[in-house]
Design an enzyme around this catalytic site. Structure first.
Site, PDB file in Angstrom:
ATOM      1  N   LYS A   1       6.463 -89.664   8.841  1.00  0.00           N
ATOM      2  CA  LYS A   1       7.191 -88.395   8.776  1.00  0.00           C
ATOM      3  C   LYS A   1       8.592 -88.690   8.240  1.00  0.00           C
ATOM      4  O   LYS A   1       9.172 -89.743   8.566  1.00  0.00           O
ATOM      5  CB  LYS A   1       7.260 -87.795  10.177  1.00  0.00           C
ATOM      6  CG  LYS A   1       7.887 -86.423  10.262  1.00  0.00           C
ATOM      7  CD  LYS A   1       7.795 -85.888  11.699  1.00  0.00           C
ATOM      8  CE  LYS A   1       8.358 -84.507  11.876  1.00  0.00           C
ATOM      9  NZ  LYS A   1       8.202 -83.996  13.253  1.00  0.00           N
TER      10      LYS A   1
ATOM     11  N   SER B   1       5.844 -79.553  13.492  1.00  0.00           N
ATOM     12  CA  SER B   1       6.619 -79.815  12.306  1.00  0.00           C
ATOM     13  C   SER B   1       6.087 -80.984  11.474  1.00  0.00           C
ATOM     14  O   SER B   1       6.393 -81.099  10.288  1.00  0.00           O
ATOM     15  CB  SER B   1       8.068 -80.125  12.704  1.00  0.00           C
ATOM     16  OG  SER B   1       8.114 -81.267  13.547  1.00  0.00           O
TER      17      SER B   1
ATOM     18  N   SER C   1       4.786 -81.116  18.022  1.00  0.00           N
ATOM     19  CA  SER C   1       4.705 -81.352  16.583  1.00  0.00           C
ATOM     20  C   SER C   1       3.749 -82.446  16.140  1.00  0.00           C
ATOM     21  O   SER C   1       3.582 -82.652  14.933  1.00  0.00           O
ATOM     22  CB  SER C   1       6.086 -81.664  16.016  1.00  0.00           C
ATOM     23  OG  SER C   1       6.802 -80.481  15.871  1.00  0.00           O
TER      24      SER C   1
HETATM   25  N1  GLN Z   1       7.306 -76.252  17.086  1.00  0.00           N
HETATM   26  C1  GLN Z   1       8.253 -76.762  18.029  1.00  0.00           C
HETATM   27  C2  GLN Z   1       9.650 -76.430  17.603  1.00  0.00           C
HETATM   28  O1  GLN Z   1       9.797 -75.788  16.617  1.00  0.00           O
HETATM   29  C3  GLN Z   1       8.038 -78.218  18.250  1.00  0.00           C
HETATM   30  C4  GLN Z   1       8.751 -79.081  17.309  1.00  0.00           C
HETATM   31  C5  GLN Z   1       8.517 -80.542  17.525  1.00  0.00           C
HETATM   32  O2  GLN Z   1       7.732 -80.938  18.370  1.00  0.00           O
HETATM   33  N2  GLN Z   1       9.275 -81.333  16.788  1.00  0.00           N
HETATM   34  O3  GLN Z   1      10.594 -76.798  18.237  1.00  0.00           O
END
Ligand code: GLN
Length: 490
Positions: free
Chosen positions: A79, A154, A178
Protein backbone atom coordinates in the site's frame (compact mmCIF):
# COMPACT_ATOMS: atom_id res chain seq x y z
CA UNK A 1 9.29 -25.83 -15.93
CA UNK A 2 6.07 -24.36 -14.66
CA UNK A 3 5.96 -20.78 -13.48
CA UNK A 4 2.22 -20.81 -12.82
CA UNK A 5 1.83 -20.76 -9.06
CA UNK A 6 -1.06 -18.87 -7.51
CA UNK A 7 -0.27 -18.88 -3.81
CA UNK A 8 2.70 -17.70 -1.79
CA UNK A 9 3.33 -21.21 -0.45
CA UNK A 10 3.24 -22.67 -3.98
CA UNK A 11 5.72 -20.08 -5.23
CA UNK A 12 8.16 -20.60 -2.35
CA UNK A 13 8.04 -24.34 -2.80
CA UNK A 14 8.48 -24.19 -6.60
CA UNK A 15 11.31 -21.63 -6.44
CA UNK A 16 13.27 -23.34 -3.68
CA UNK A 17 12.99 -26.79 -5.28
CA UNK A 18 14.09 -25.53 -8.69
CA UNK A 19 10.73 -26.12 -10.43
CA UNK A 20 10.72 -22.50 -11.45
CA UNK A 21 12.77 -19.39 -10.83
CA UNK A 22 11.99 -16.17 -9.02
CA UNK A 23 12.59 -14.42 -12.34
CA UNK A 24 10.04 -16.55 -14.19
CA UNK A 25 7.46 -15.99 -11.46
CA UNK A 26 8.05 -12.24 -11.57
CA UNK A 27 7.91 -12.02 -15.37
CA UNK A 28 4.58 -13.83 -15.46
CA UNK A 29 3.12 -11.36 -12.94
CA UNK A 30 4.55 -8.39 -14.82
CA UNK A 31 2.87 -9.66 -18.00
CA UNK A 32 -0.48 -9.84 -16.22
CA UNK A 33 -0.02 -6.31 -14.92
CA UNK A 34 0.94 -5.01 -18.37
CA UNK A 35 -2.15 -6.62 -19.90
CA UNK A 36 -4.78 -5.60 -17.36
CA UNK A 37 -3.76 -2.95 -14.85
CA UNK A 38 -4.46 -0.06 -17.15
CA UNK A 39 -8.17 -0.89 -16.75
CA UNK A 40 -8.07 -1.53 -13.01
CA UNK A 41 -5.55 1.03 -11.76
CA UNK A 42 -4.29 -1.02 -8.80
CA UNK A 43 -0.73 0.27 -9.01
CA UNK A 44 0.43 3.75 -8.24
CA UNK A 45 3.86 2.69 -9.38
CA UNK A 46 5.66 -0.53 -10.35
CA UNK A 47 9.41 -0.91 -9.93
CA UNK A 48 10.25 -3.44 -12.59
CA UNK A 49 14.01 -2.97 -12.61
CA UNK A 50 14.52 -3.23 -8.86
CA UNK A 51 12.08 -6.16 -8.74
CA UNK A 52 14.02 -7.93 -11.49
CA UNK A 53 17.26 -7.37 -9.59
CA UNK A 54 15.73 -8.76 -6.38
CA UNK A 55 14.40 -11.84 -8.20
CA UNK A 56 17.78 -12.39 -9.89
CA UNK A 57 19.51 -12.17 -6.50
CA UNK A 58 17.23 -14.91 -5.14
CA UNK A 59 17.90 -17.07 -8.20
CA UNK A 60 21.66 -16.55 -7.87
CA UNK A 61 21.59 -17.64 -4.23
CA UNK A 62 19.61 -20.76 -5.07
CA UNK A 63 21.95 -21.60 -7.95
CA UNK A 64 24.93 -21.21 -5.60
CA UNK A 65 23.29 -23.49 -3.03
CA UNK A 66 23.03 -20.68 -0.46
CA UNK A 67 20.22 -20.44 2.07
CA UNK A 68 17.24 -18.27 1.09
CA UNK A 69 14.48 -16.77 3.23
CA UNK A 70 10.95 -18.08 3.82
CA UNK A 71 9.49 -15.82 1.09
CA UNK A 72 12.13 -16.50 -1.55
CA UNK A 73 10.98 -15.17 -4.91
CA UNK A 74 7.50 -14.06 -3.80
CA UNK A 75 6.34 -10.89 -5.58
CA UNK A 76 4.60 -8.49 -3.21
CA UNK A 77 2.92 -5.09 -3.55
CA UNK A 78 2.72 -2.47 -0.79
CA UNK A 79 0.00 0.00 0.00
CA UNK A 80 1.31 3.44 -0.86
CA UNK A 81 1.59 4.50 2.78
CA UNK A 82 4.44 2.12 3.71
CA UNK A 83 8.02 3.30 3.35
CA UNK A 84 10.40 1.73 0.84
CA UNK A 85 13.80 3.45 0.68
CA UNK A 86 14.15 5.68 -2.36
CA UNK A 87 10.52 5.33 -3.47
CA UNK A 88 7.58 7.69 -3.09
CA UNK A 89 4.91 7.06 -0.45
CA UNK A 90 2.13 9.33 -1.63
CA UNK A 91 -0.58 7.99 0.72
CA UNK A 92 -2.94 8.77 -2.16
CA UNK A 93 -2.39 12.48 -1.52
CA UNK A 94 -1.18 15.37 -3.67
CA UNK A 95 0.53 16.77 -0.61
CA UNK A 96 3.03 13.89 -0.65
CA UNK A 97 3.29 13.58 -4.43
CA UNK A 98 6.98 14.44 -4.43
CA UNK A 99 7.99 12.81 -1.17
CA UNK A 100 10.68 10.10 -1.38
CA UNK A 101 11.06 7.70 1.55
CA UNK A 102 14.49 8.06 3.14
CA UNK A 103 14.23 4.71 4.94
CA UNK A 104 12.56 1.28 4.90
CA UNK A 105 9.61 0.50 7.13
CA UNK A 106 10.31 -2.39 9.51
CA UNK A 107 7.96 -4.61 7.49
CA UNK A 108 9.83 -3.66 4.31
CA UNK A 109 13.12 -4.66 5.89
CA UNK A 110 11.72 -7.94 7.20
CA UNK A 111 10.15 -8.85 3.86
CA UNK A 112 13.35 -8.01 1.96
CA UNK A 113 15.35 -10.18 4.36
CA UNK A 114 12.87 -13.01 3.80
CA UNK A 115 13.55 -12.94 0.04
CA UNK A 116 10.32 -11.27 -1.11
CA UNK A 117 10.42 -9.32 -4.37
CA UNK A 118 9.00 -5.80 -3.90
CA UNK A 119 7.08 -5.18 -7.07
CA UNK A 120 5.39 -1.84 -6.54
CA UNK A 121 3.02 0.34 -4.54
CA UNK A 122 -0.75 0.29 -4.75
CA UNK A 123 -3.39 3.00 -4.71
CA UNK A 124 -5.36 3.82 -1.62
CA UNK A 125 -7.76 6.41 -0.25
CA UNK A 126 -5.98 9.58 0.84
CA UNK A 127 -4.16 8.92 4.11
CA UNK A 128 -6.11 5.63 4.35
CA UNK A 129 -9.38 7.50 4.93
CA UNK A 130 -12.14 5.85 2.98
CA UNK A 131 -13.85 2.62 2.03
CA UNK A 132 -13.73 2.69 -1.76
CA UNK A 133 -10.49 4.30 -3.11
CA UNK A 134 -12.70 7.10 -4.43
CA UNK A 135 -10.72 9.41 -2.13
CA UNK A 136 -7.41 8.63 -3.84
CA UNK A 137 -6.06 11.84 -5.39
CA UNK A 138 -4.62 9.87 -8.32
CA UNK A 139 -7.85 8.13 -9.32
CA UNK A 140 -9.81 5.18 -8.00
CA UNK A 141 -9.13 1.46 -8.36
CA UNK A 142 -11.69 -0.77 -10.06
CA UNK A 143 -12.97 -4.05 -8.66
CA UNK A 144 -11.68 -6.96 -10.79
CA UNK A 145 -15.05 -8.75 -10.40
CA UNK A 146 -16.96 -5.81 -11.83
CA UNK A 147 -15.10 -2.70 -12.99
CA UNK A 148 -18.19 -0.55 -12.37
CA UNK A 149 -17.79 -1.24 -8.67
CA UNK A 150 -15.31 -0.19 -6.02
CA UNK A 151 -12.72 -2.65 -4.69
CA UNK A 152 -13.31 -1.40 -1.14
CA UNK A 153 -10.87 0.72 0.76
CA UNK A 154 -8.82 2.22 1.90
CA UNK A 155 -6.33 -0.51 0.83
CA UNK A 156 -8.33 -1.15 -2.37
CA UNK A 157 -5.34 -1.28 -4.73
CA UNK A 158 -3.61 -3.95 -2.66
CA UNK A 159 -6.77 -6.08 -2.48
CA UNK A 160 -7.62 -5.72 -6.17
CA UNK A 161 -4.01 -6.53 -7.16
CA UNK A 162 -4.23 -9.90 -5.39
CA UNK A 163 -7.75 -10.64 -6.68
CA UNK A 164 -6.62 -9.85 -10.24
CA UNK A 165 -3.62 -12.18 -9.92
CA UNK A 166 -1.06 -9.38 -10.31
CA UNK A 167 0.65 -10.45 -7.09
CA UNK A 168 0.13 -13.44 -4.81
CA UNK A 169 0.18 -11.16 -1.76
CA UNK A 170 0.25 -7.53 -0.77
CA UNK A 171 0.25 -5.33 2.30
CA UNK A 172 -2.46 -3.01 3.52
CA UNK A 173 -3.13 -1.06 6.66
CA UNK A 174 -6.29 -1.41 8.73
CA UNK A 175 -7.41 1.35 11.09
CA UNK A 176 -11.13 0.61 10.97
CA UNK A 177 -11.46 -2.14 8.39
CA UNK A 178 -9.24 -1.15 5.48
CA UNK A 179 -7.81 -4.65 5.06
CA UNK A 180 -10.86 -6.76 5.89
CA UNK A 181 -13.44 -4.71 3.94
CA UNK A 182 -11.58 -4.64 0.59
CA UNK A 183 -10.65 -8.33 1.06
CA UNK A 184 -14.38 -9.06 1.35
CA UNK A 185 -15.26 -6.94 -1.72
CA UNK A 186 -12.50 -8.57 -3.80
CA UNK A 187 -13.02 -12.19 -2.70
CA UNK A 188 -9.65 -12.74 -1.01
CA UNK A 189 -8.19 -13.23 2.47
CA UNK A 190 -7.29 -10.12 4.50
CA UNK A 191 -5.83 -10.20 7.99
CA UNK A 192 -5.82 -7.39 10.54
CA UNK A 193 -3.39 -8.49 13.22
CA UNK A 194 -3.70 -7.56 16.89
CA UNK A 195 -2.73 -3.96 17.65
CA UNK A 196 1.03 -4.04 18.23
CA UNK A 197 1.62 -7.42 16.61
CA UNK A 198 3.33 -5.88 13.57
CA UNK A 199 5.60 -2.85 13.89
CA UNK A 200 4.15 0.41 12.60
CA UNK A 201 7.59 1.94 12.06
CA UNK A 202 7.51 3.33 8.52
CA UNK A 203 3.73 3.25 8.15
CA UNK A 204 2.43 6.79 7.68
CA UNK A 205 0.19 7.29 10.71
CA UNK A 206 -3.52 7.88 10.41
CA UNK A 207 -4.77 6.95 13.90
CA UNK A 208 -1.89 5.13 15.60
CA UNK A 209 -3.93 3.70 18.46
CA UNK A 210 -5.81 1.68 15.82
CA UNK A 211 -3.49 1.42 12.77
CA UNK A 212 -2.14 -2.04 11.96
CA UNK A 213 -0.29 -3.37 8.90
CA UNK A 214 -1.45 -6.74 7.60
CA UNK A 215 -1.39 -9.01 4.55
CA UNK A 216 -3.78 -9.70 1.66
CA UNK A 217 -3.42 -13.21 0.30
CA UNK A 218 -5.47 -15.88 -1.43
CA UNK A 219 -5.28 -18.22 1.55
CA UNK A 220 -5.10 -18.12 5.33
CA UNK A 221 -2.01 -20.33 5.09
CA UNK A 222 -0.24 -17.61 3.11
CA UNK A 223 -1.40 -15.00 5.65
CA UNK A 224 0.13 -17.09 8.44
CA UNK A 225 3.45 -17.23 6.61
CA UNK A 226 3.54 -13.48 5.96
CA UNK A 227 2.52 -12.68 9.51
CA UNK A 228 5.31 -14.87 10.84
CA UNK A 229 7.83 -12.92 8.79
CA UNK A 230 6.46 -9.49 9.79
CA UNK A 231 5.51 -9.99 13.46
CA UNK A 232 7.67 -9.37 16.47
CA UNK A 233 8.85 -6.63 18.72
CA UNK A 234 10.58 -3.66 17.17
CA UNK A 235 12.62 -1.28 19.31
CA UNK A 236 11.67 1.53 16.92
CA UNK A 237 7.94 1.10 17.67
CA UNK A 238 7.39 1.15 21.40
CA UNK A 239 3.79 0.03 20.91
CA UNK A 240 4.94 -3.22 19.31
CA UNK A 241 4.06 -6.26 21.40
CA UNK A 242 6.83 -7.86 23.41
CA UNK A 243 5.69 -11.38 22.90
CA UNK A 244 6.80 -14.59 21.30
CA UNK A 245 6.55 -14.98 17.57
CA UNK A 246 3.37 -16.33 16.02
CA UNK A 247 3.12 -20.02 15.18
CA UNK A 248 2.97 -19.55 11.38
CA UNK A 249 2.00 -22.30 8.99
CA UNK A 250 2.99 -25.04 11.47
CA UNK A 251 0.23 -23.90 13.85
CA UNK A 252 -2.62 -24.37 11.35
CA UNK A 253 -3.17 -28.09 11.45
CA UNK A 254 -4.58 -28.97 14.90
CA UNK A 255 -8.25 -30.02 14.63
CA UNK A 256 -11.00 -27.52 15.45
CA UNK A 257 -13.04 -29.93 17.58
CA UNK A 258 -14.58 -28.15 20.52
CA UNK A 259 -13.67 -24.65 19.34
CA UNK A 260 -16.34 -22.20 20.55
CA UNK A 261 -17.49 -19.71 17.90
CA UNK A 262 -19.99 -16.97 18.73
CA UNK A 263 -22.16 -15.24 16.14
CA UNK A 264 -23.08 -11.78 17.46
CA UNK A 265 -26.83 -11.43 16.90
CA UNK A 266 -26.27 -7.70 16.32
CA UNK A 267 -24.21 -8.60 13.22
CA UNK A 268 -27.01 -10.58 11.55
CA UNK A 269 -29.03 -7.47 10.91
CA UNK A 270 -31.98 -6.94 8.57
CA UNK A 271 -30.05 -3.98 7.25
CA UNK A 272 -27.44 -6.28 5.72
CA UNK A 273 -27.72 -6.99 1.98
CA UNK A 274 -29.96 -9.85 1.05
CA UNK A 275 -27.72 -12.91 0.86
CA UNK A 276 -25.02 -11.73 3.28
CA UNK A 277 -26.71 -13.25 6.34
CA UNK A 278 -27.39 -16.50 4.48
CA UNK A 279 -23.72 -16.73 3.46
CA UNK A 280 -22.67 -16.28 7.11
CA UNK A 281 -25.08 -19.03 8.21
CA UNK A 282 -23.60 -21.36 5.58
CA UNK A 283 -20.12 -20.57 6.87
CA UNK A 284 -21.36 -21.36 10.38
CA UNK A 285 -22.55 -24.76 9.12
CA UNK A 286 -19.08 -25.45 7.71
CA UNK A 287 -17.55 -24.71 11.11
CA UNK A 288 -20.12 -26.97 12.77
CA UNK A 289 -19.18 -29.77 10.37
CA UNK A 290 -15.55 -29.26 11.46
CA UNK A 291 -16.53 -29.95 15.06
CA UNK A 292 -16.90 -26.37 16.32
CA UNK A 293 -19.59 -25.35 18.72
CA UNK A 294 -21.29 -22.37 17.04
CA UNK A 295 -23.76 -20.33 19.07
CA UNK A 296 -25.35 -16.88 19.11
CA UNK A 297 -23.84 -14.29 21.45
CA UNK A 298 -24.66 -10.67 22.23
CA UNK A 299 -22.25 -7.86 21.32
CA UNK A 300 -24.25 -4.94 22.61
CA UNK A 301 -21.65 -2.30 21.88
CA UNK A 302 -21.84 -3.00 18.12
CA UNK A 303 -23.92 0.12 17.49
CA UNK A 304 -21.47 2.34 19.39
CA UNK A 305 -18.54 1.42 17.17
CA UNK A 306 -18.99 3.85 14.29
CA UNK A 307 -19.64 6.90 16.49
CA UNK A 308 -16.66 6.07 18.70
CA UNK A 309 -14.35 5.39 15.75
CA UNK A 310 -15.32 8.55 13.90
CA UNK A 311 -14.39 10.64 16.93
CA UNK A 312 -11.15 8.85 17.86
CA UNK A 313 -9.93 8.37 14.28
CA UNK A 314 -10.30 12.01 13.18
CA UNK A 315 -8.92 13.25 16.55
CA UNK A 316 -5.71 11.27 16.08
CA UNK A 317 -5.59 12.09 12.37
CA UNK A 318 -5.91 15.84 12.96
CA UNK A 319 -2.88 15.70 15.19
CA UNK A 320 -0.82 13.41 12.91
CA UNK A 321 -1.58 15.30 9.74
CA UNK A 322 -0.50 18.60 11.29
CA UNK A 323 3.03 17.87 10.08
CA UNK A 324 1.95 18.13 6.43
CA UNK A 325 2.13 21.90 6.27
CA UNK A 326 4.33 22.57 3.25
CA UNK A 327 7.26 23.46 5.52
CA UNK A 328 8.09 20.37 7.55
CA UNK A 329 6.54 17.91 5.09
CA UNK A 330 4.63 18.08 1.88
CA UNK A 331 4.20 20.15 -1.19
CA UNK A 332 4.37 23.89 -0.62
CA UNK A 333 1.96 26.35 -2.24
CA UNK A 334 3.31 29.46 -3.97
CA UNK A 335 4.20 32.00 -1.33
CA UNK A 336 1.68 34.83 -1.52
CA UNK A 337 3.82 36.93 0.81
CA UNK A 338 1.02 37.01 3.41
CA UNK A 339 3.02 35.25 6.07
CA UNK A 340 3.51 31.76 7.47
CA UNK A 341 -0.10 31.11 8.51
CA UNK A 342 -1.30 31.93 5.00
CA UNK A 343 1.34 29.63 3.51
CA UNK A 344 0.28 26.76 5.78
CA UNK A 345 -3.36 27.30 4.87
CA UNK A 346 -2.68 27.51 1.14
CA UNK A 347 -0.42 24.42 1.15
CA UNK A 348 -2.91 22.33 3.10
CA UNK A 349 -5.92 23.52 1.08
CA UNK A 350 -4.18 22.72 -2.19
CA UNK A 351 -2.58 19.48 -1.09
CA UNK A 352 -5.34 17.74 0.86
CA UNK A 353 -8.58 16.38 -0.57
CA UNK A 354 -12.10 16.83 0.83
CA UNK A 355 -12.22 13.72 3.05
CA UNK A 356 -8.85 14.43 4.70
CA UNK A 357 -9.92 18.03 5.28
CA UNK A 358 -13.26 16.89 6.74
CA UNK A 359 -11.49 14.60 9.20
CA UNK A 360 -8.95 17.23 10.21
CA UNK A 361 -11.75 19.68 10.97
CA UNK A 362 -13.79 17.08 12.82
CA UNK A 363 -10.75 15.95 14.81
CA UNK A 364 -9.72 19.47 15.71
CA UNK A 365 -13.26 20.18 16.83
CA UNK A 366 -13.60 17.14 19.12
CA UNK A 367 -10.22 17.89 20.70
CA UNK A 368 -10.88 21.60 21.22
CA UNK A 369 -11.10 22.87 24.81
CA UNK A 370 -14.86 23.45 24.72
CA UNK A 371 -15.79 20.07 23.22
CA UNK A 372 -13.11 17.69 24.48
CA UNK A 373 -15.25 16.39 27.35
CA UNK A 374 -18.39 16.06 25.26
CA UNK A 375 -16.79 14.16 22.38
CA UNK A 376 -13.21 12.94 22.73
CA UNK A 377 -13.36 12.00 26.40
CA UNK A 378 -16.76 10.41 25.87
CA UNK A 379 -15.40 8.38 22.94
CA UNK A 380 -12.55 7.15 25.15
CA UNK A 381 -15.13 6.02 27.70
CA UNK A 382 -17.05 4.19 24.97
CA UNK A 383 -13.76 2.64 23.85
CA UNK A 384 -13.39 1.20 27.35
CA UNK A 385 -16.93 -0.30 27.15
CA UNK A 386 -16.15 -1.91 23.80
CA UNK A 387 -12.80 -3.17 25.06
CA UNK A 388 -14.40 -4.66 28.18
CA UNK A 389 -17.20 -6.30 26.25
CA UNK A 390 -14.69 -7.91 23.89
CA UNK A 391 -12.62 -9.12 26.85
CA UNK A 392 -15.73 -10.67 28.40
CA UNK A 393 -16.92 -12.29 25.17
CA UNK A 394 -13.54 -13.97 24.65
CA UNK A 395 -13.89 -15.63 28.03
CA UNK A 396 -17.08 -17.25 26.69
CA UNK A 397 -16.06 -18.07 23.11
CA UNK A 398 -12.77 -18.53 21.26
CA UNK A 399 -13.72 -16.67 18.07
CA UNK A 400 -16.50 -14.52 16.66
CA UNK A 401 -18.09 -15.03 13.25
CA UNK A 402 -20.17 -12.59 11.21
CA UNK A 403 -20.30 -10.62 7.99
CA UNK A 404 -17.24 -8.49 7.24
CA UNK A 405 -19.37 -5.80 5.61
CA UNK A 406 -23.16 -5.35 5.47
CA UNK A 407 -23.08 -5.37 1.65
CA UNK A 408 -21.20 -6.57 -1.41
CA UNK A 409 -19.04 -4.14 -3.41
CA UNK A 410 -21.01 -1.05 -4.34
CA UNK A 411 -20.99 1.06 -7.49
CA UNK A 412 -18.83 4.15 -7.87
CA UNK A 413 -20.60 7.24 -6.61
CA UNK A 414 -23.32 5.35 -4.76
CA UNK A 415 -22.07 6.41 -1.31
CA UNK A 416 -21.59 10.10 -1.94
CA UNK A 417 -22.93 10.84 1.53
CA UNK A 418 -19.99 10.30 3.92
CA UNK A 419 -22.14 8.77 6.66
CA UNK A 420 -23.41 6.02 4.37
CA UNK A 421 -19.79 5.25 3.47
CA UNK A 422 -18.79 5.22 7.15
CA UNK A 423 -21.48 2.64 7.90
CA UNK A 424 -19.62 0.07 5.74
CA UNK A 425 -17.22 -0.24 8.66
CA UNK A 426 -19.88 -1.15 11.20
CA UNK A 427 -18.61 -4.68 11.80
CA UNK A 428 -14.90 -3.99 11.46
CA UNK A 429 -14.11 -0.87 13.53
CA UNK A 430 -14.71 -2.49 16.91
CA UNK A 431 -11.71 -4.83 16.56
CA UNK A 432 -9.48 -1.77 16.00
CA UNK A 433 -11.03 0.03 18.95
CA UNK A 434 -10.52 -3.03 21.18
CA UNK A 435 -7.08 -3.83 19.68
CA UNK A 436 -8.05 -7.41 18.82
CA UNK A 437 -7.45 -9.36 15.58
CA UNK A 438 -9.71 -10.29 12.66
CA UNK A 439 -9.62 -11.85 9.23
CA UNK A 440 -11.98 -11.72 6.27
CA UNK A 441 -12.24 -14.80 4.10
CA UNK A 442 -14.43 -15.42 1.05
CA UNK A 443 -17.60 -17.40 1.81
CA UNK A 444 -19.53 -17.33 -1.46
CA UNK A 445 -20.94 -14.97 -4.03
CA UNK A 446 -24.18 -13.06 -4.44
CA UNK A 447 -25.64 -12.54 -7.86
CA UNK A 448 -26.02 -8.76 -8.22
CA UNK A 449 -27.21 -7.23 -11.50
CA UNK A 450 -26.10 -10.38 -13.29
CA UNK A 451 -22.61 -10.41 -11.77
CA UNK A 452 -21.47 -12.84 -9.08
CA UNK A 453 -19.92 -10.64 -6.39
CA UNK A 454 -17.85 -12.05 -3.53
CA UNK A 455 -19.06 -12.02 0.08
CA UNK A 456 -16.64 -12.08 2.98
CA UNK A 457 -17.10 -13.60 6.37
CA UNK A 458 -15.22 -12.08 9.28
CA UNK A 459 -13.64 -14.22 11.95
CA UNK A 460 -12.48 -12.23 14.96
CA UNK A 461 -10.14 -13.36 17.69
CA UNK A 462 -8.81 -12.04 21.00
CA UNK A 463 -5.62 -10.04 21.56
CA UNK A 464 -2.69 -12.06 20.15
CA UNK A 465 -5.15 -14.76 19.03
CA UNK A 466 -3.85 -14.97 15.44
CA UNK A 467 -2.81 -18.62 15.64
CA UNK A 468 -6.28 -19.85 16.45
CA UNK A 469 -7.90 -17.31 14.12
CA UNK A 470 -5.82 -18.41 11.15
CA UNK A 471 -6.16 -22.09 12.06
CA UNK A 472 -9.96 -21.75 11.84
CA UNK A 473 -9.71 -19.76 8.58
CA UNK A 474 -7.29 -22.30 7.09
CA UNK A 475 -9.44 -25.29 7.93
CA UNK A 476 -12.50 -23.54 6.54
CA UNK A 477 -10.54 -23.11 3.32
CA UNK A 478 -9.48 -26.76 3.34
CA UNK A 479 -13.16 -27.72 3.54
CA UNK A 480 -14.46 -25.24 0.92
CA UNK A 481 -13.28 -23.74 -2.35
CA UNK A 482 -14.67 -20.17 -2.20
CA UNK A 483 -11.14 -18.80 -1.93
CA UNK A 484 -10.10 -20.38 -5.22
CA UNK A 485 -12.62 -18.40 -7.31
CA UNK A 486 -10.98 -15.80 -9.52
CA UNK A 487 -12.47 -13.03 -11.61
CA UNK A 488 -12.23 -13.13 -15.38
CA UNK A 489 -10.45 -10.00 -16.47
CA UNK A 490 -11.89 -8.23 -19.48
N1 GLN B 1 -13.02 3.13 6.09
C1 GLN B 1 -12.47 3.52 7.35
C2 GLN B 1 -12.17 4.99 7.37
O1 GLN B 1 -12.43 5.62 6.40
C3 GLN B 1 -11.30 2.67 7.69
C4 GLN B 1 -10.03 3.16 7.17
C5 GLN B 1 -8.86 2.30 7.50
O2 GLN B 1 -9.00 1.24 8.09
N2 GLN B 1 -7.68 2.81 7.17
O3 GLN B 1 -11.66 5.50 8.32
Amino acid sequence: MSDHCETVCEIVSAVTTGHTTATAVLEERLRRIATSDEKLGCFQDTREDTARAMAAAVDAKIAAGEAVGPLAGVPIAFKDNIMVTGEPATCGSRILENFISPYDATVTERLRDAGAVLLGRTRCDEFAMGSSTEHCAFGPVRNPWDPDRVPGGSSGGSAAAVAAGFVPCSLGSDTGGSIRQPAAFCGITGLKPTGGRVSRWGLVSFAPSMDQIGPFTRTAEDAALLLQVMAGQDPRDDTSASTDQVGGVAALQAPLEGLRIGIPTEHISDENDHGVNAAVQQAADVFRSLGCEVKPVRLKTTDLGIACYYVLGPAEASSNLARFDGIRYGRRADDSGDGLEALYAASRSEGLGPEARRRIMLGTYVLSAGYYDAYYKRALQVRRLIHDEYARIYSEVDLLLGPTVPSVAFKFGSHADPISMYLCDKYTVTANIAGTCGVSIPCGTIDTDGVALPVGVQLQGPVLGEDILLRAAHQFQCATDFHTAQPTLA
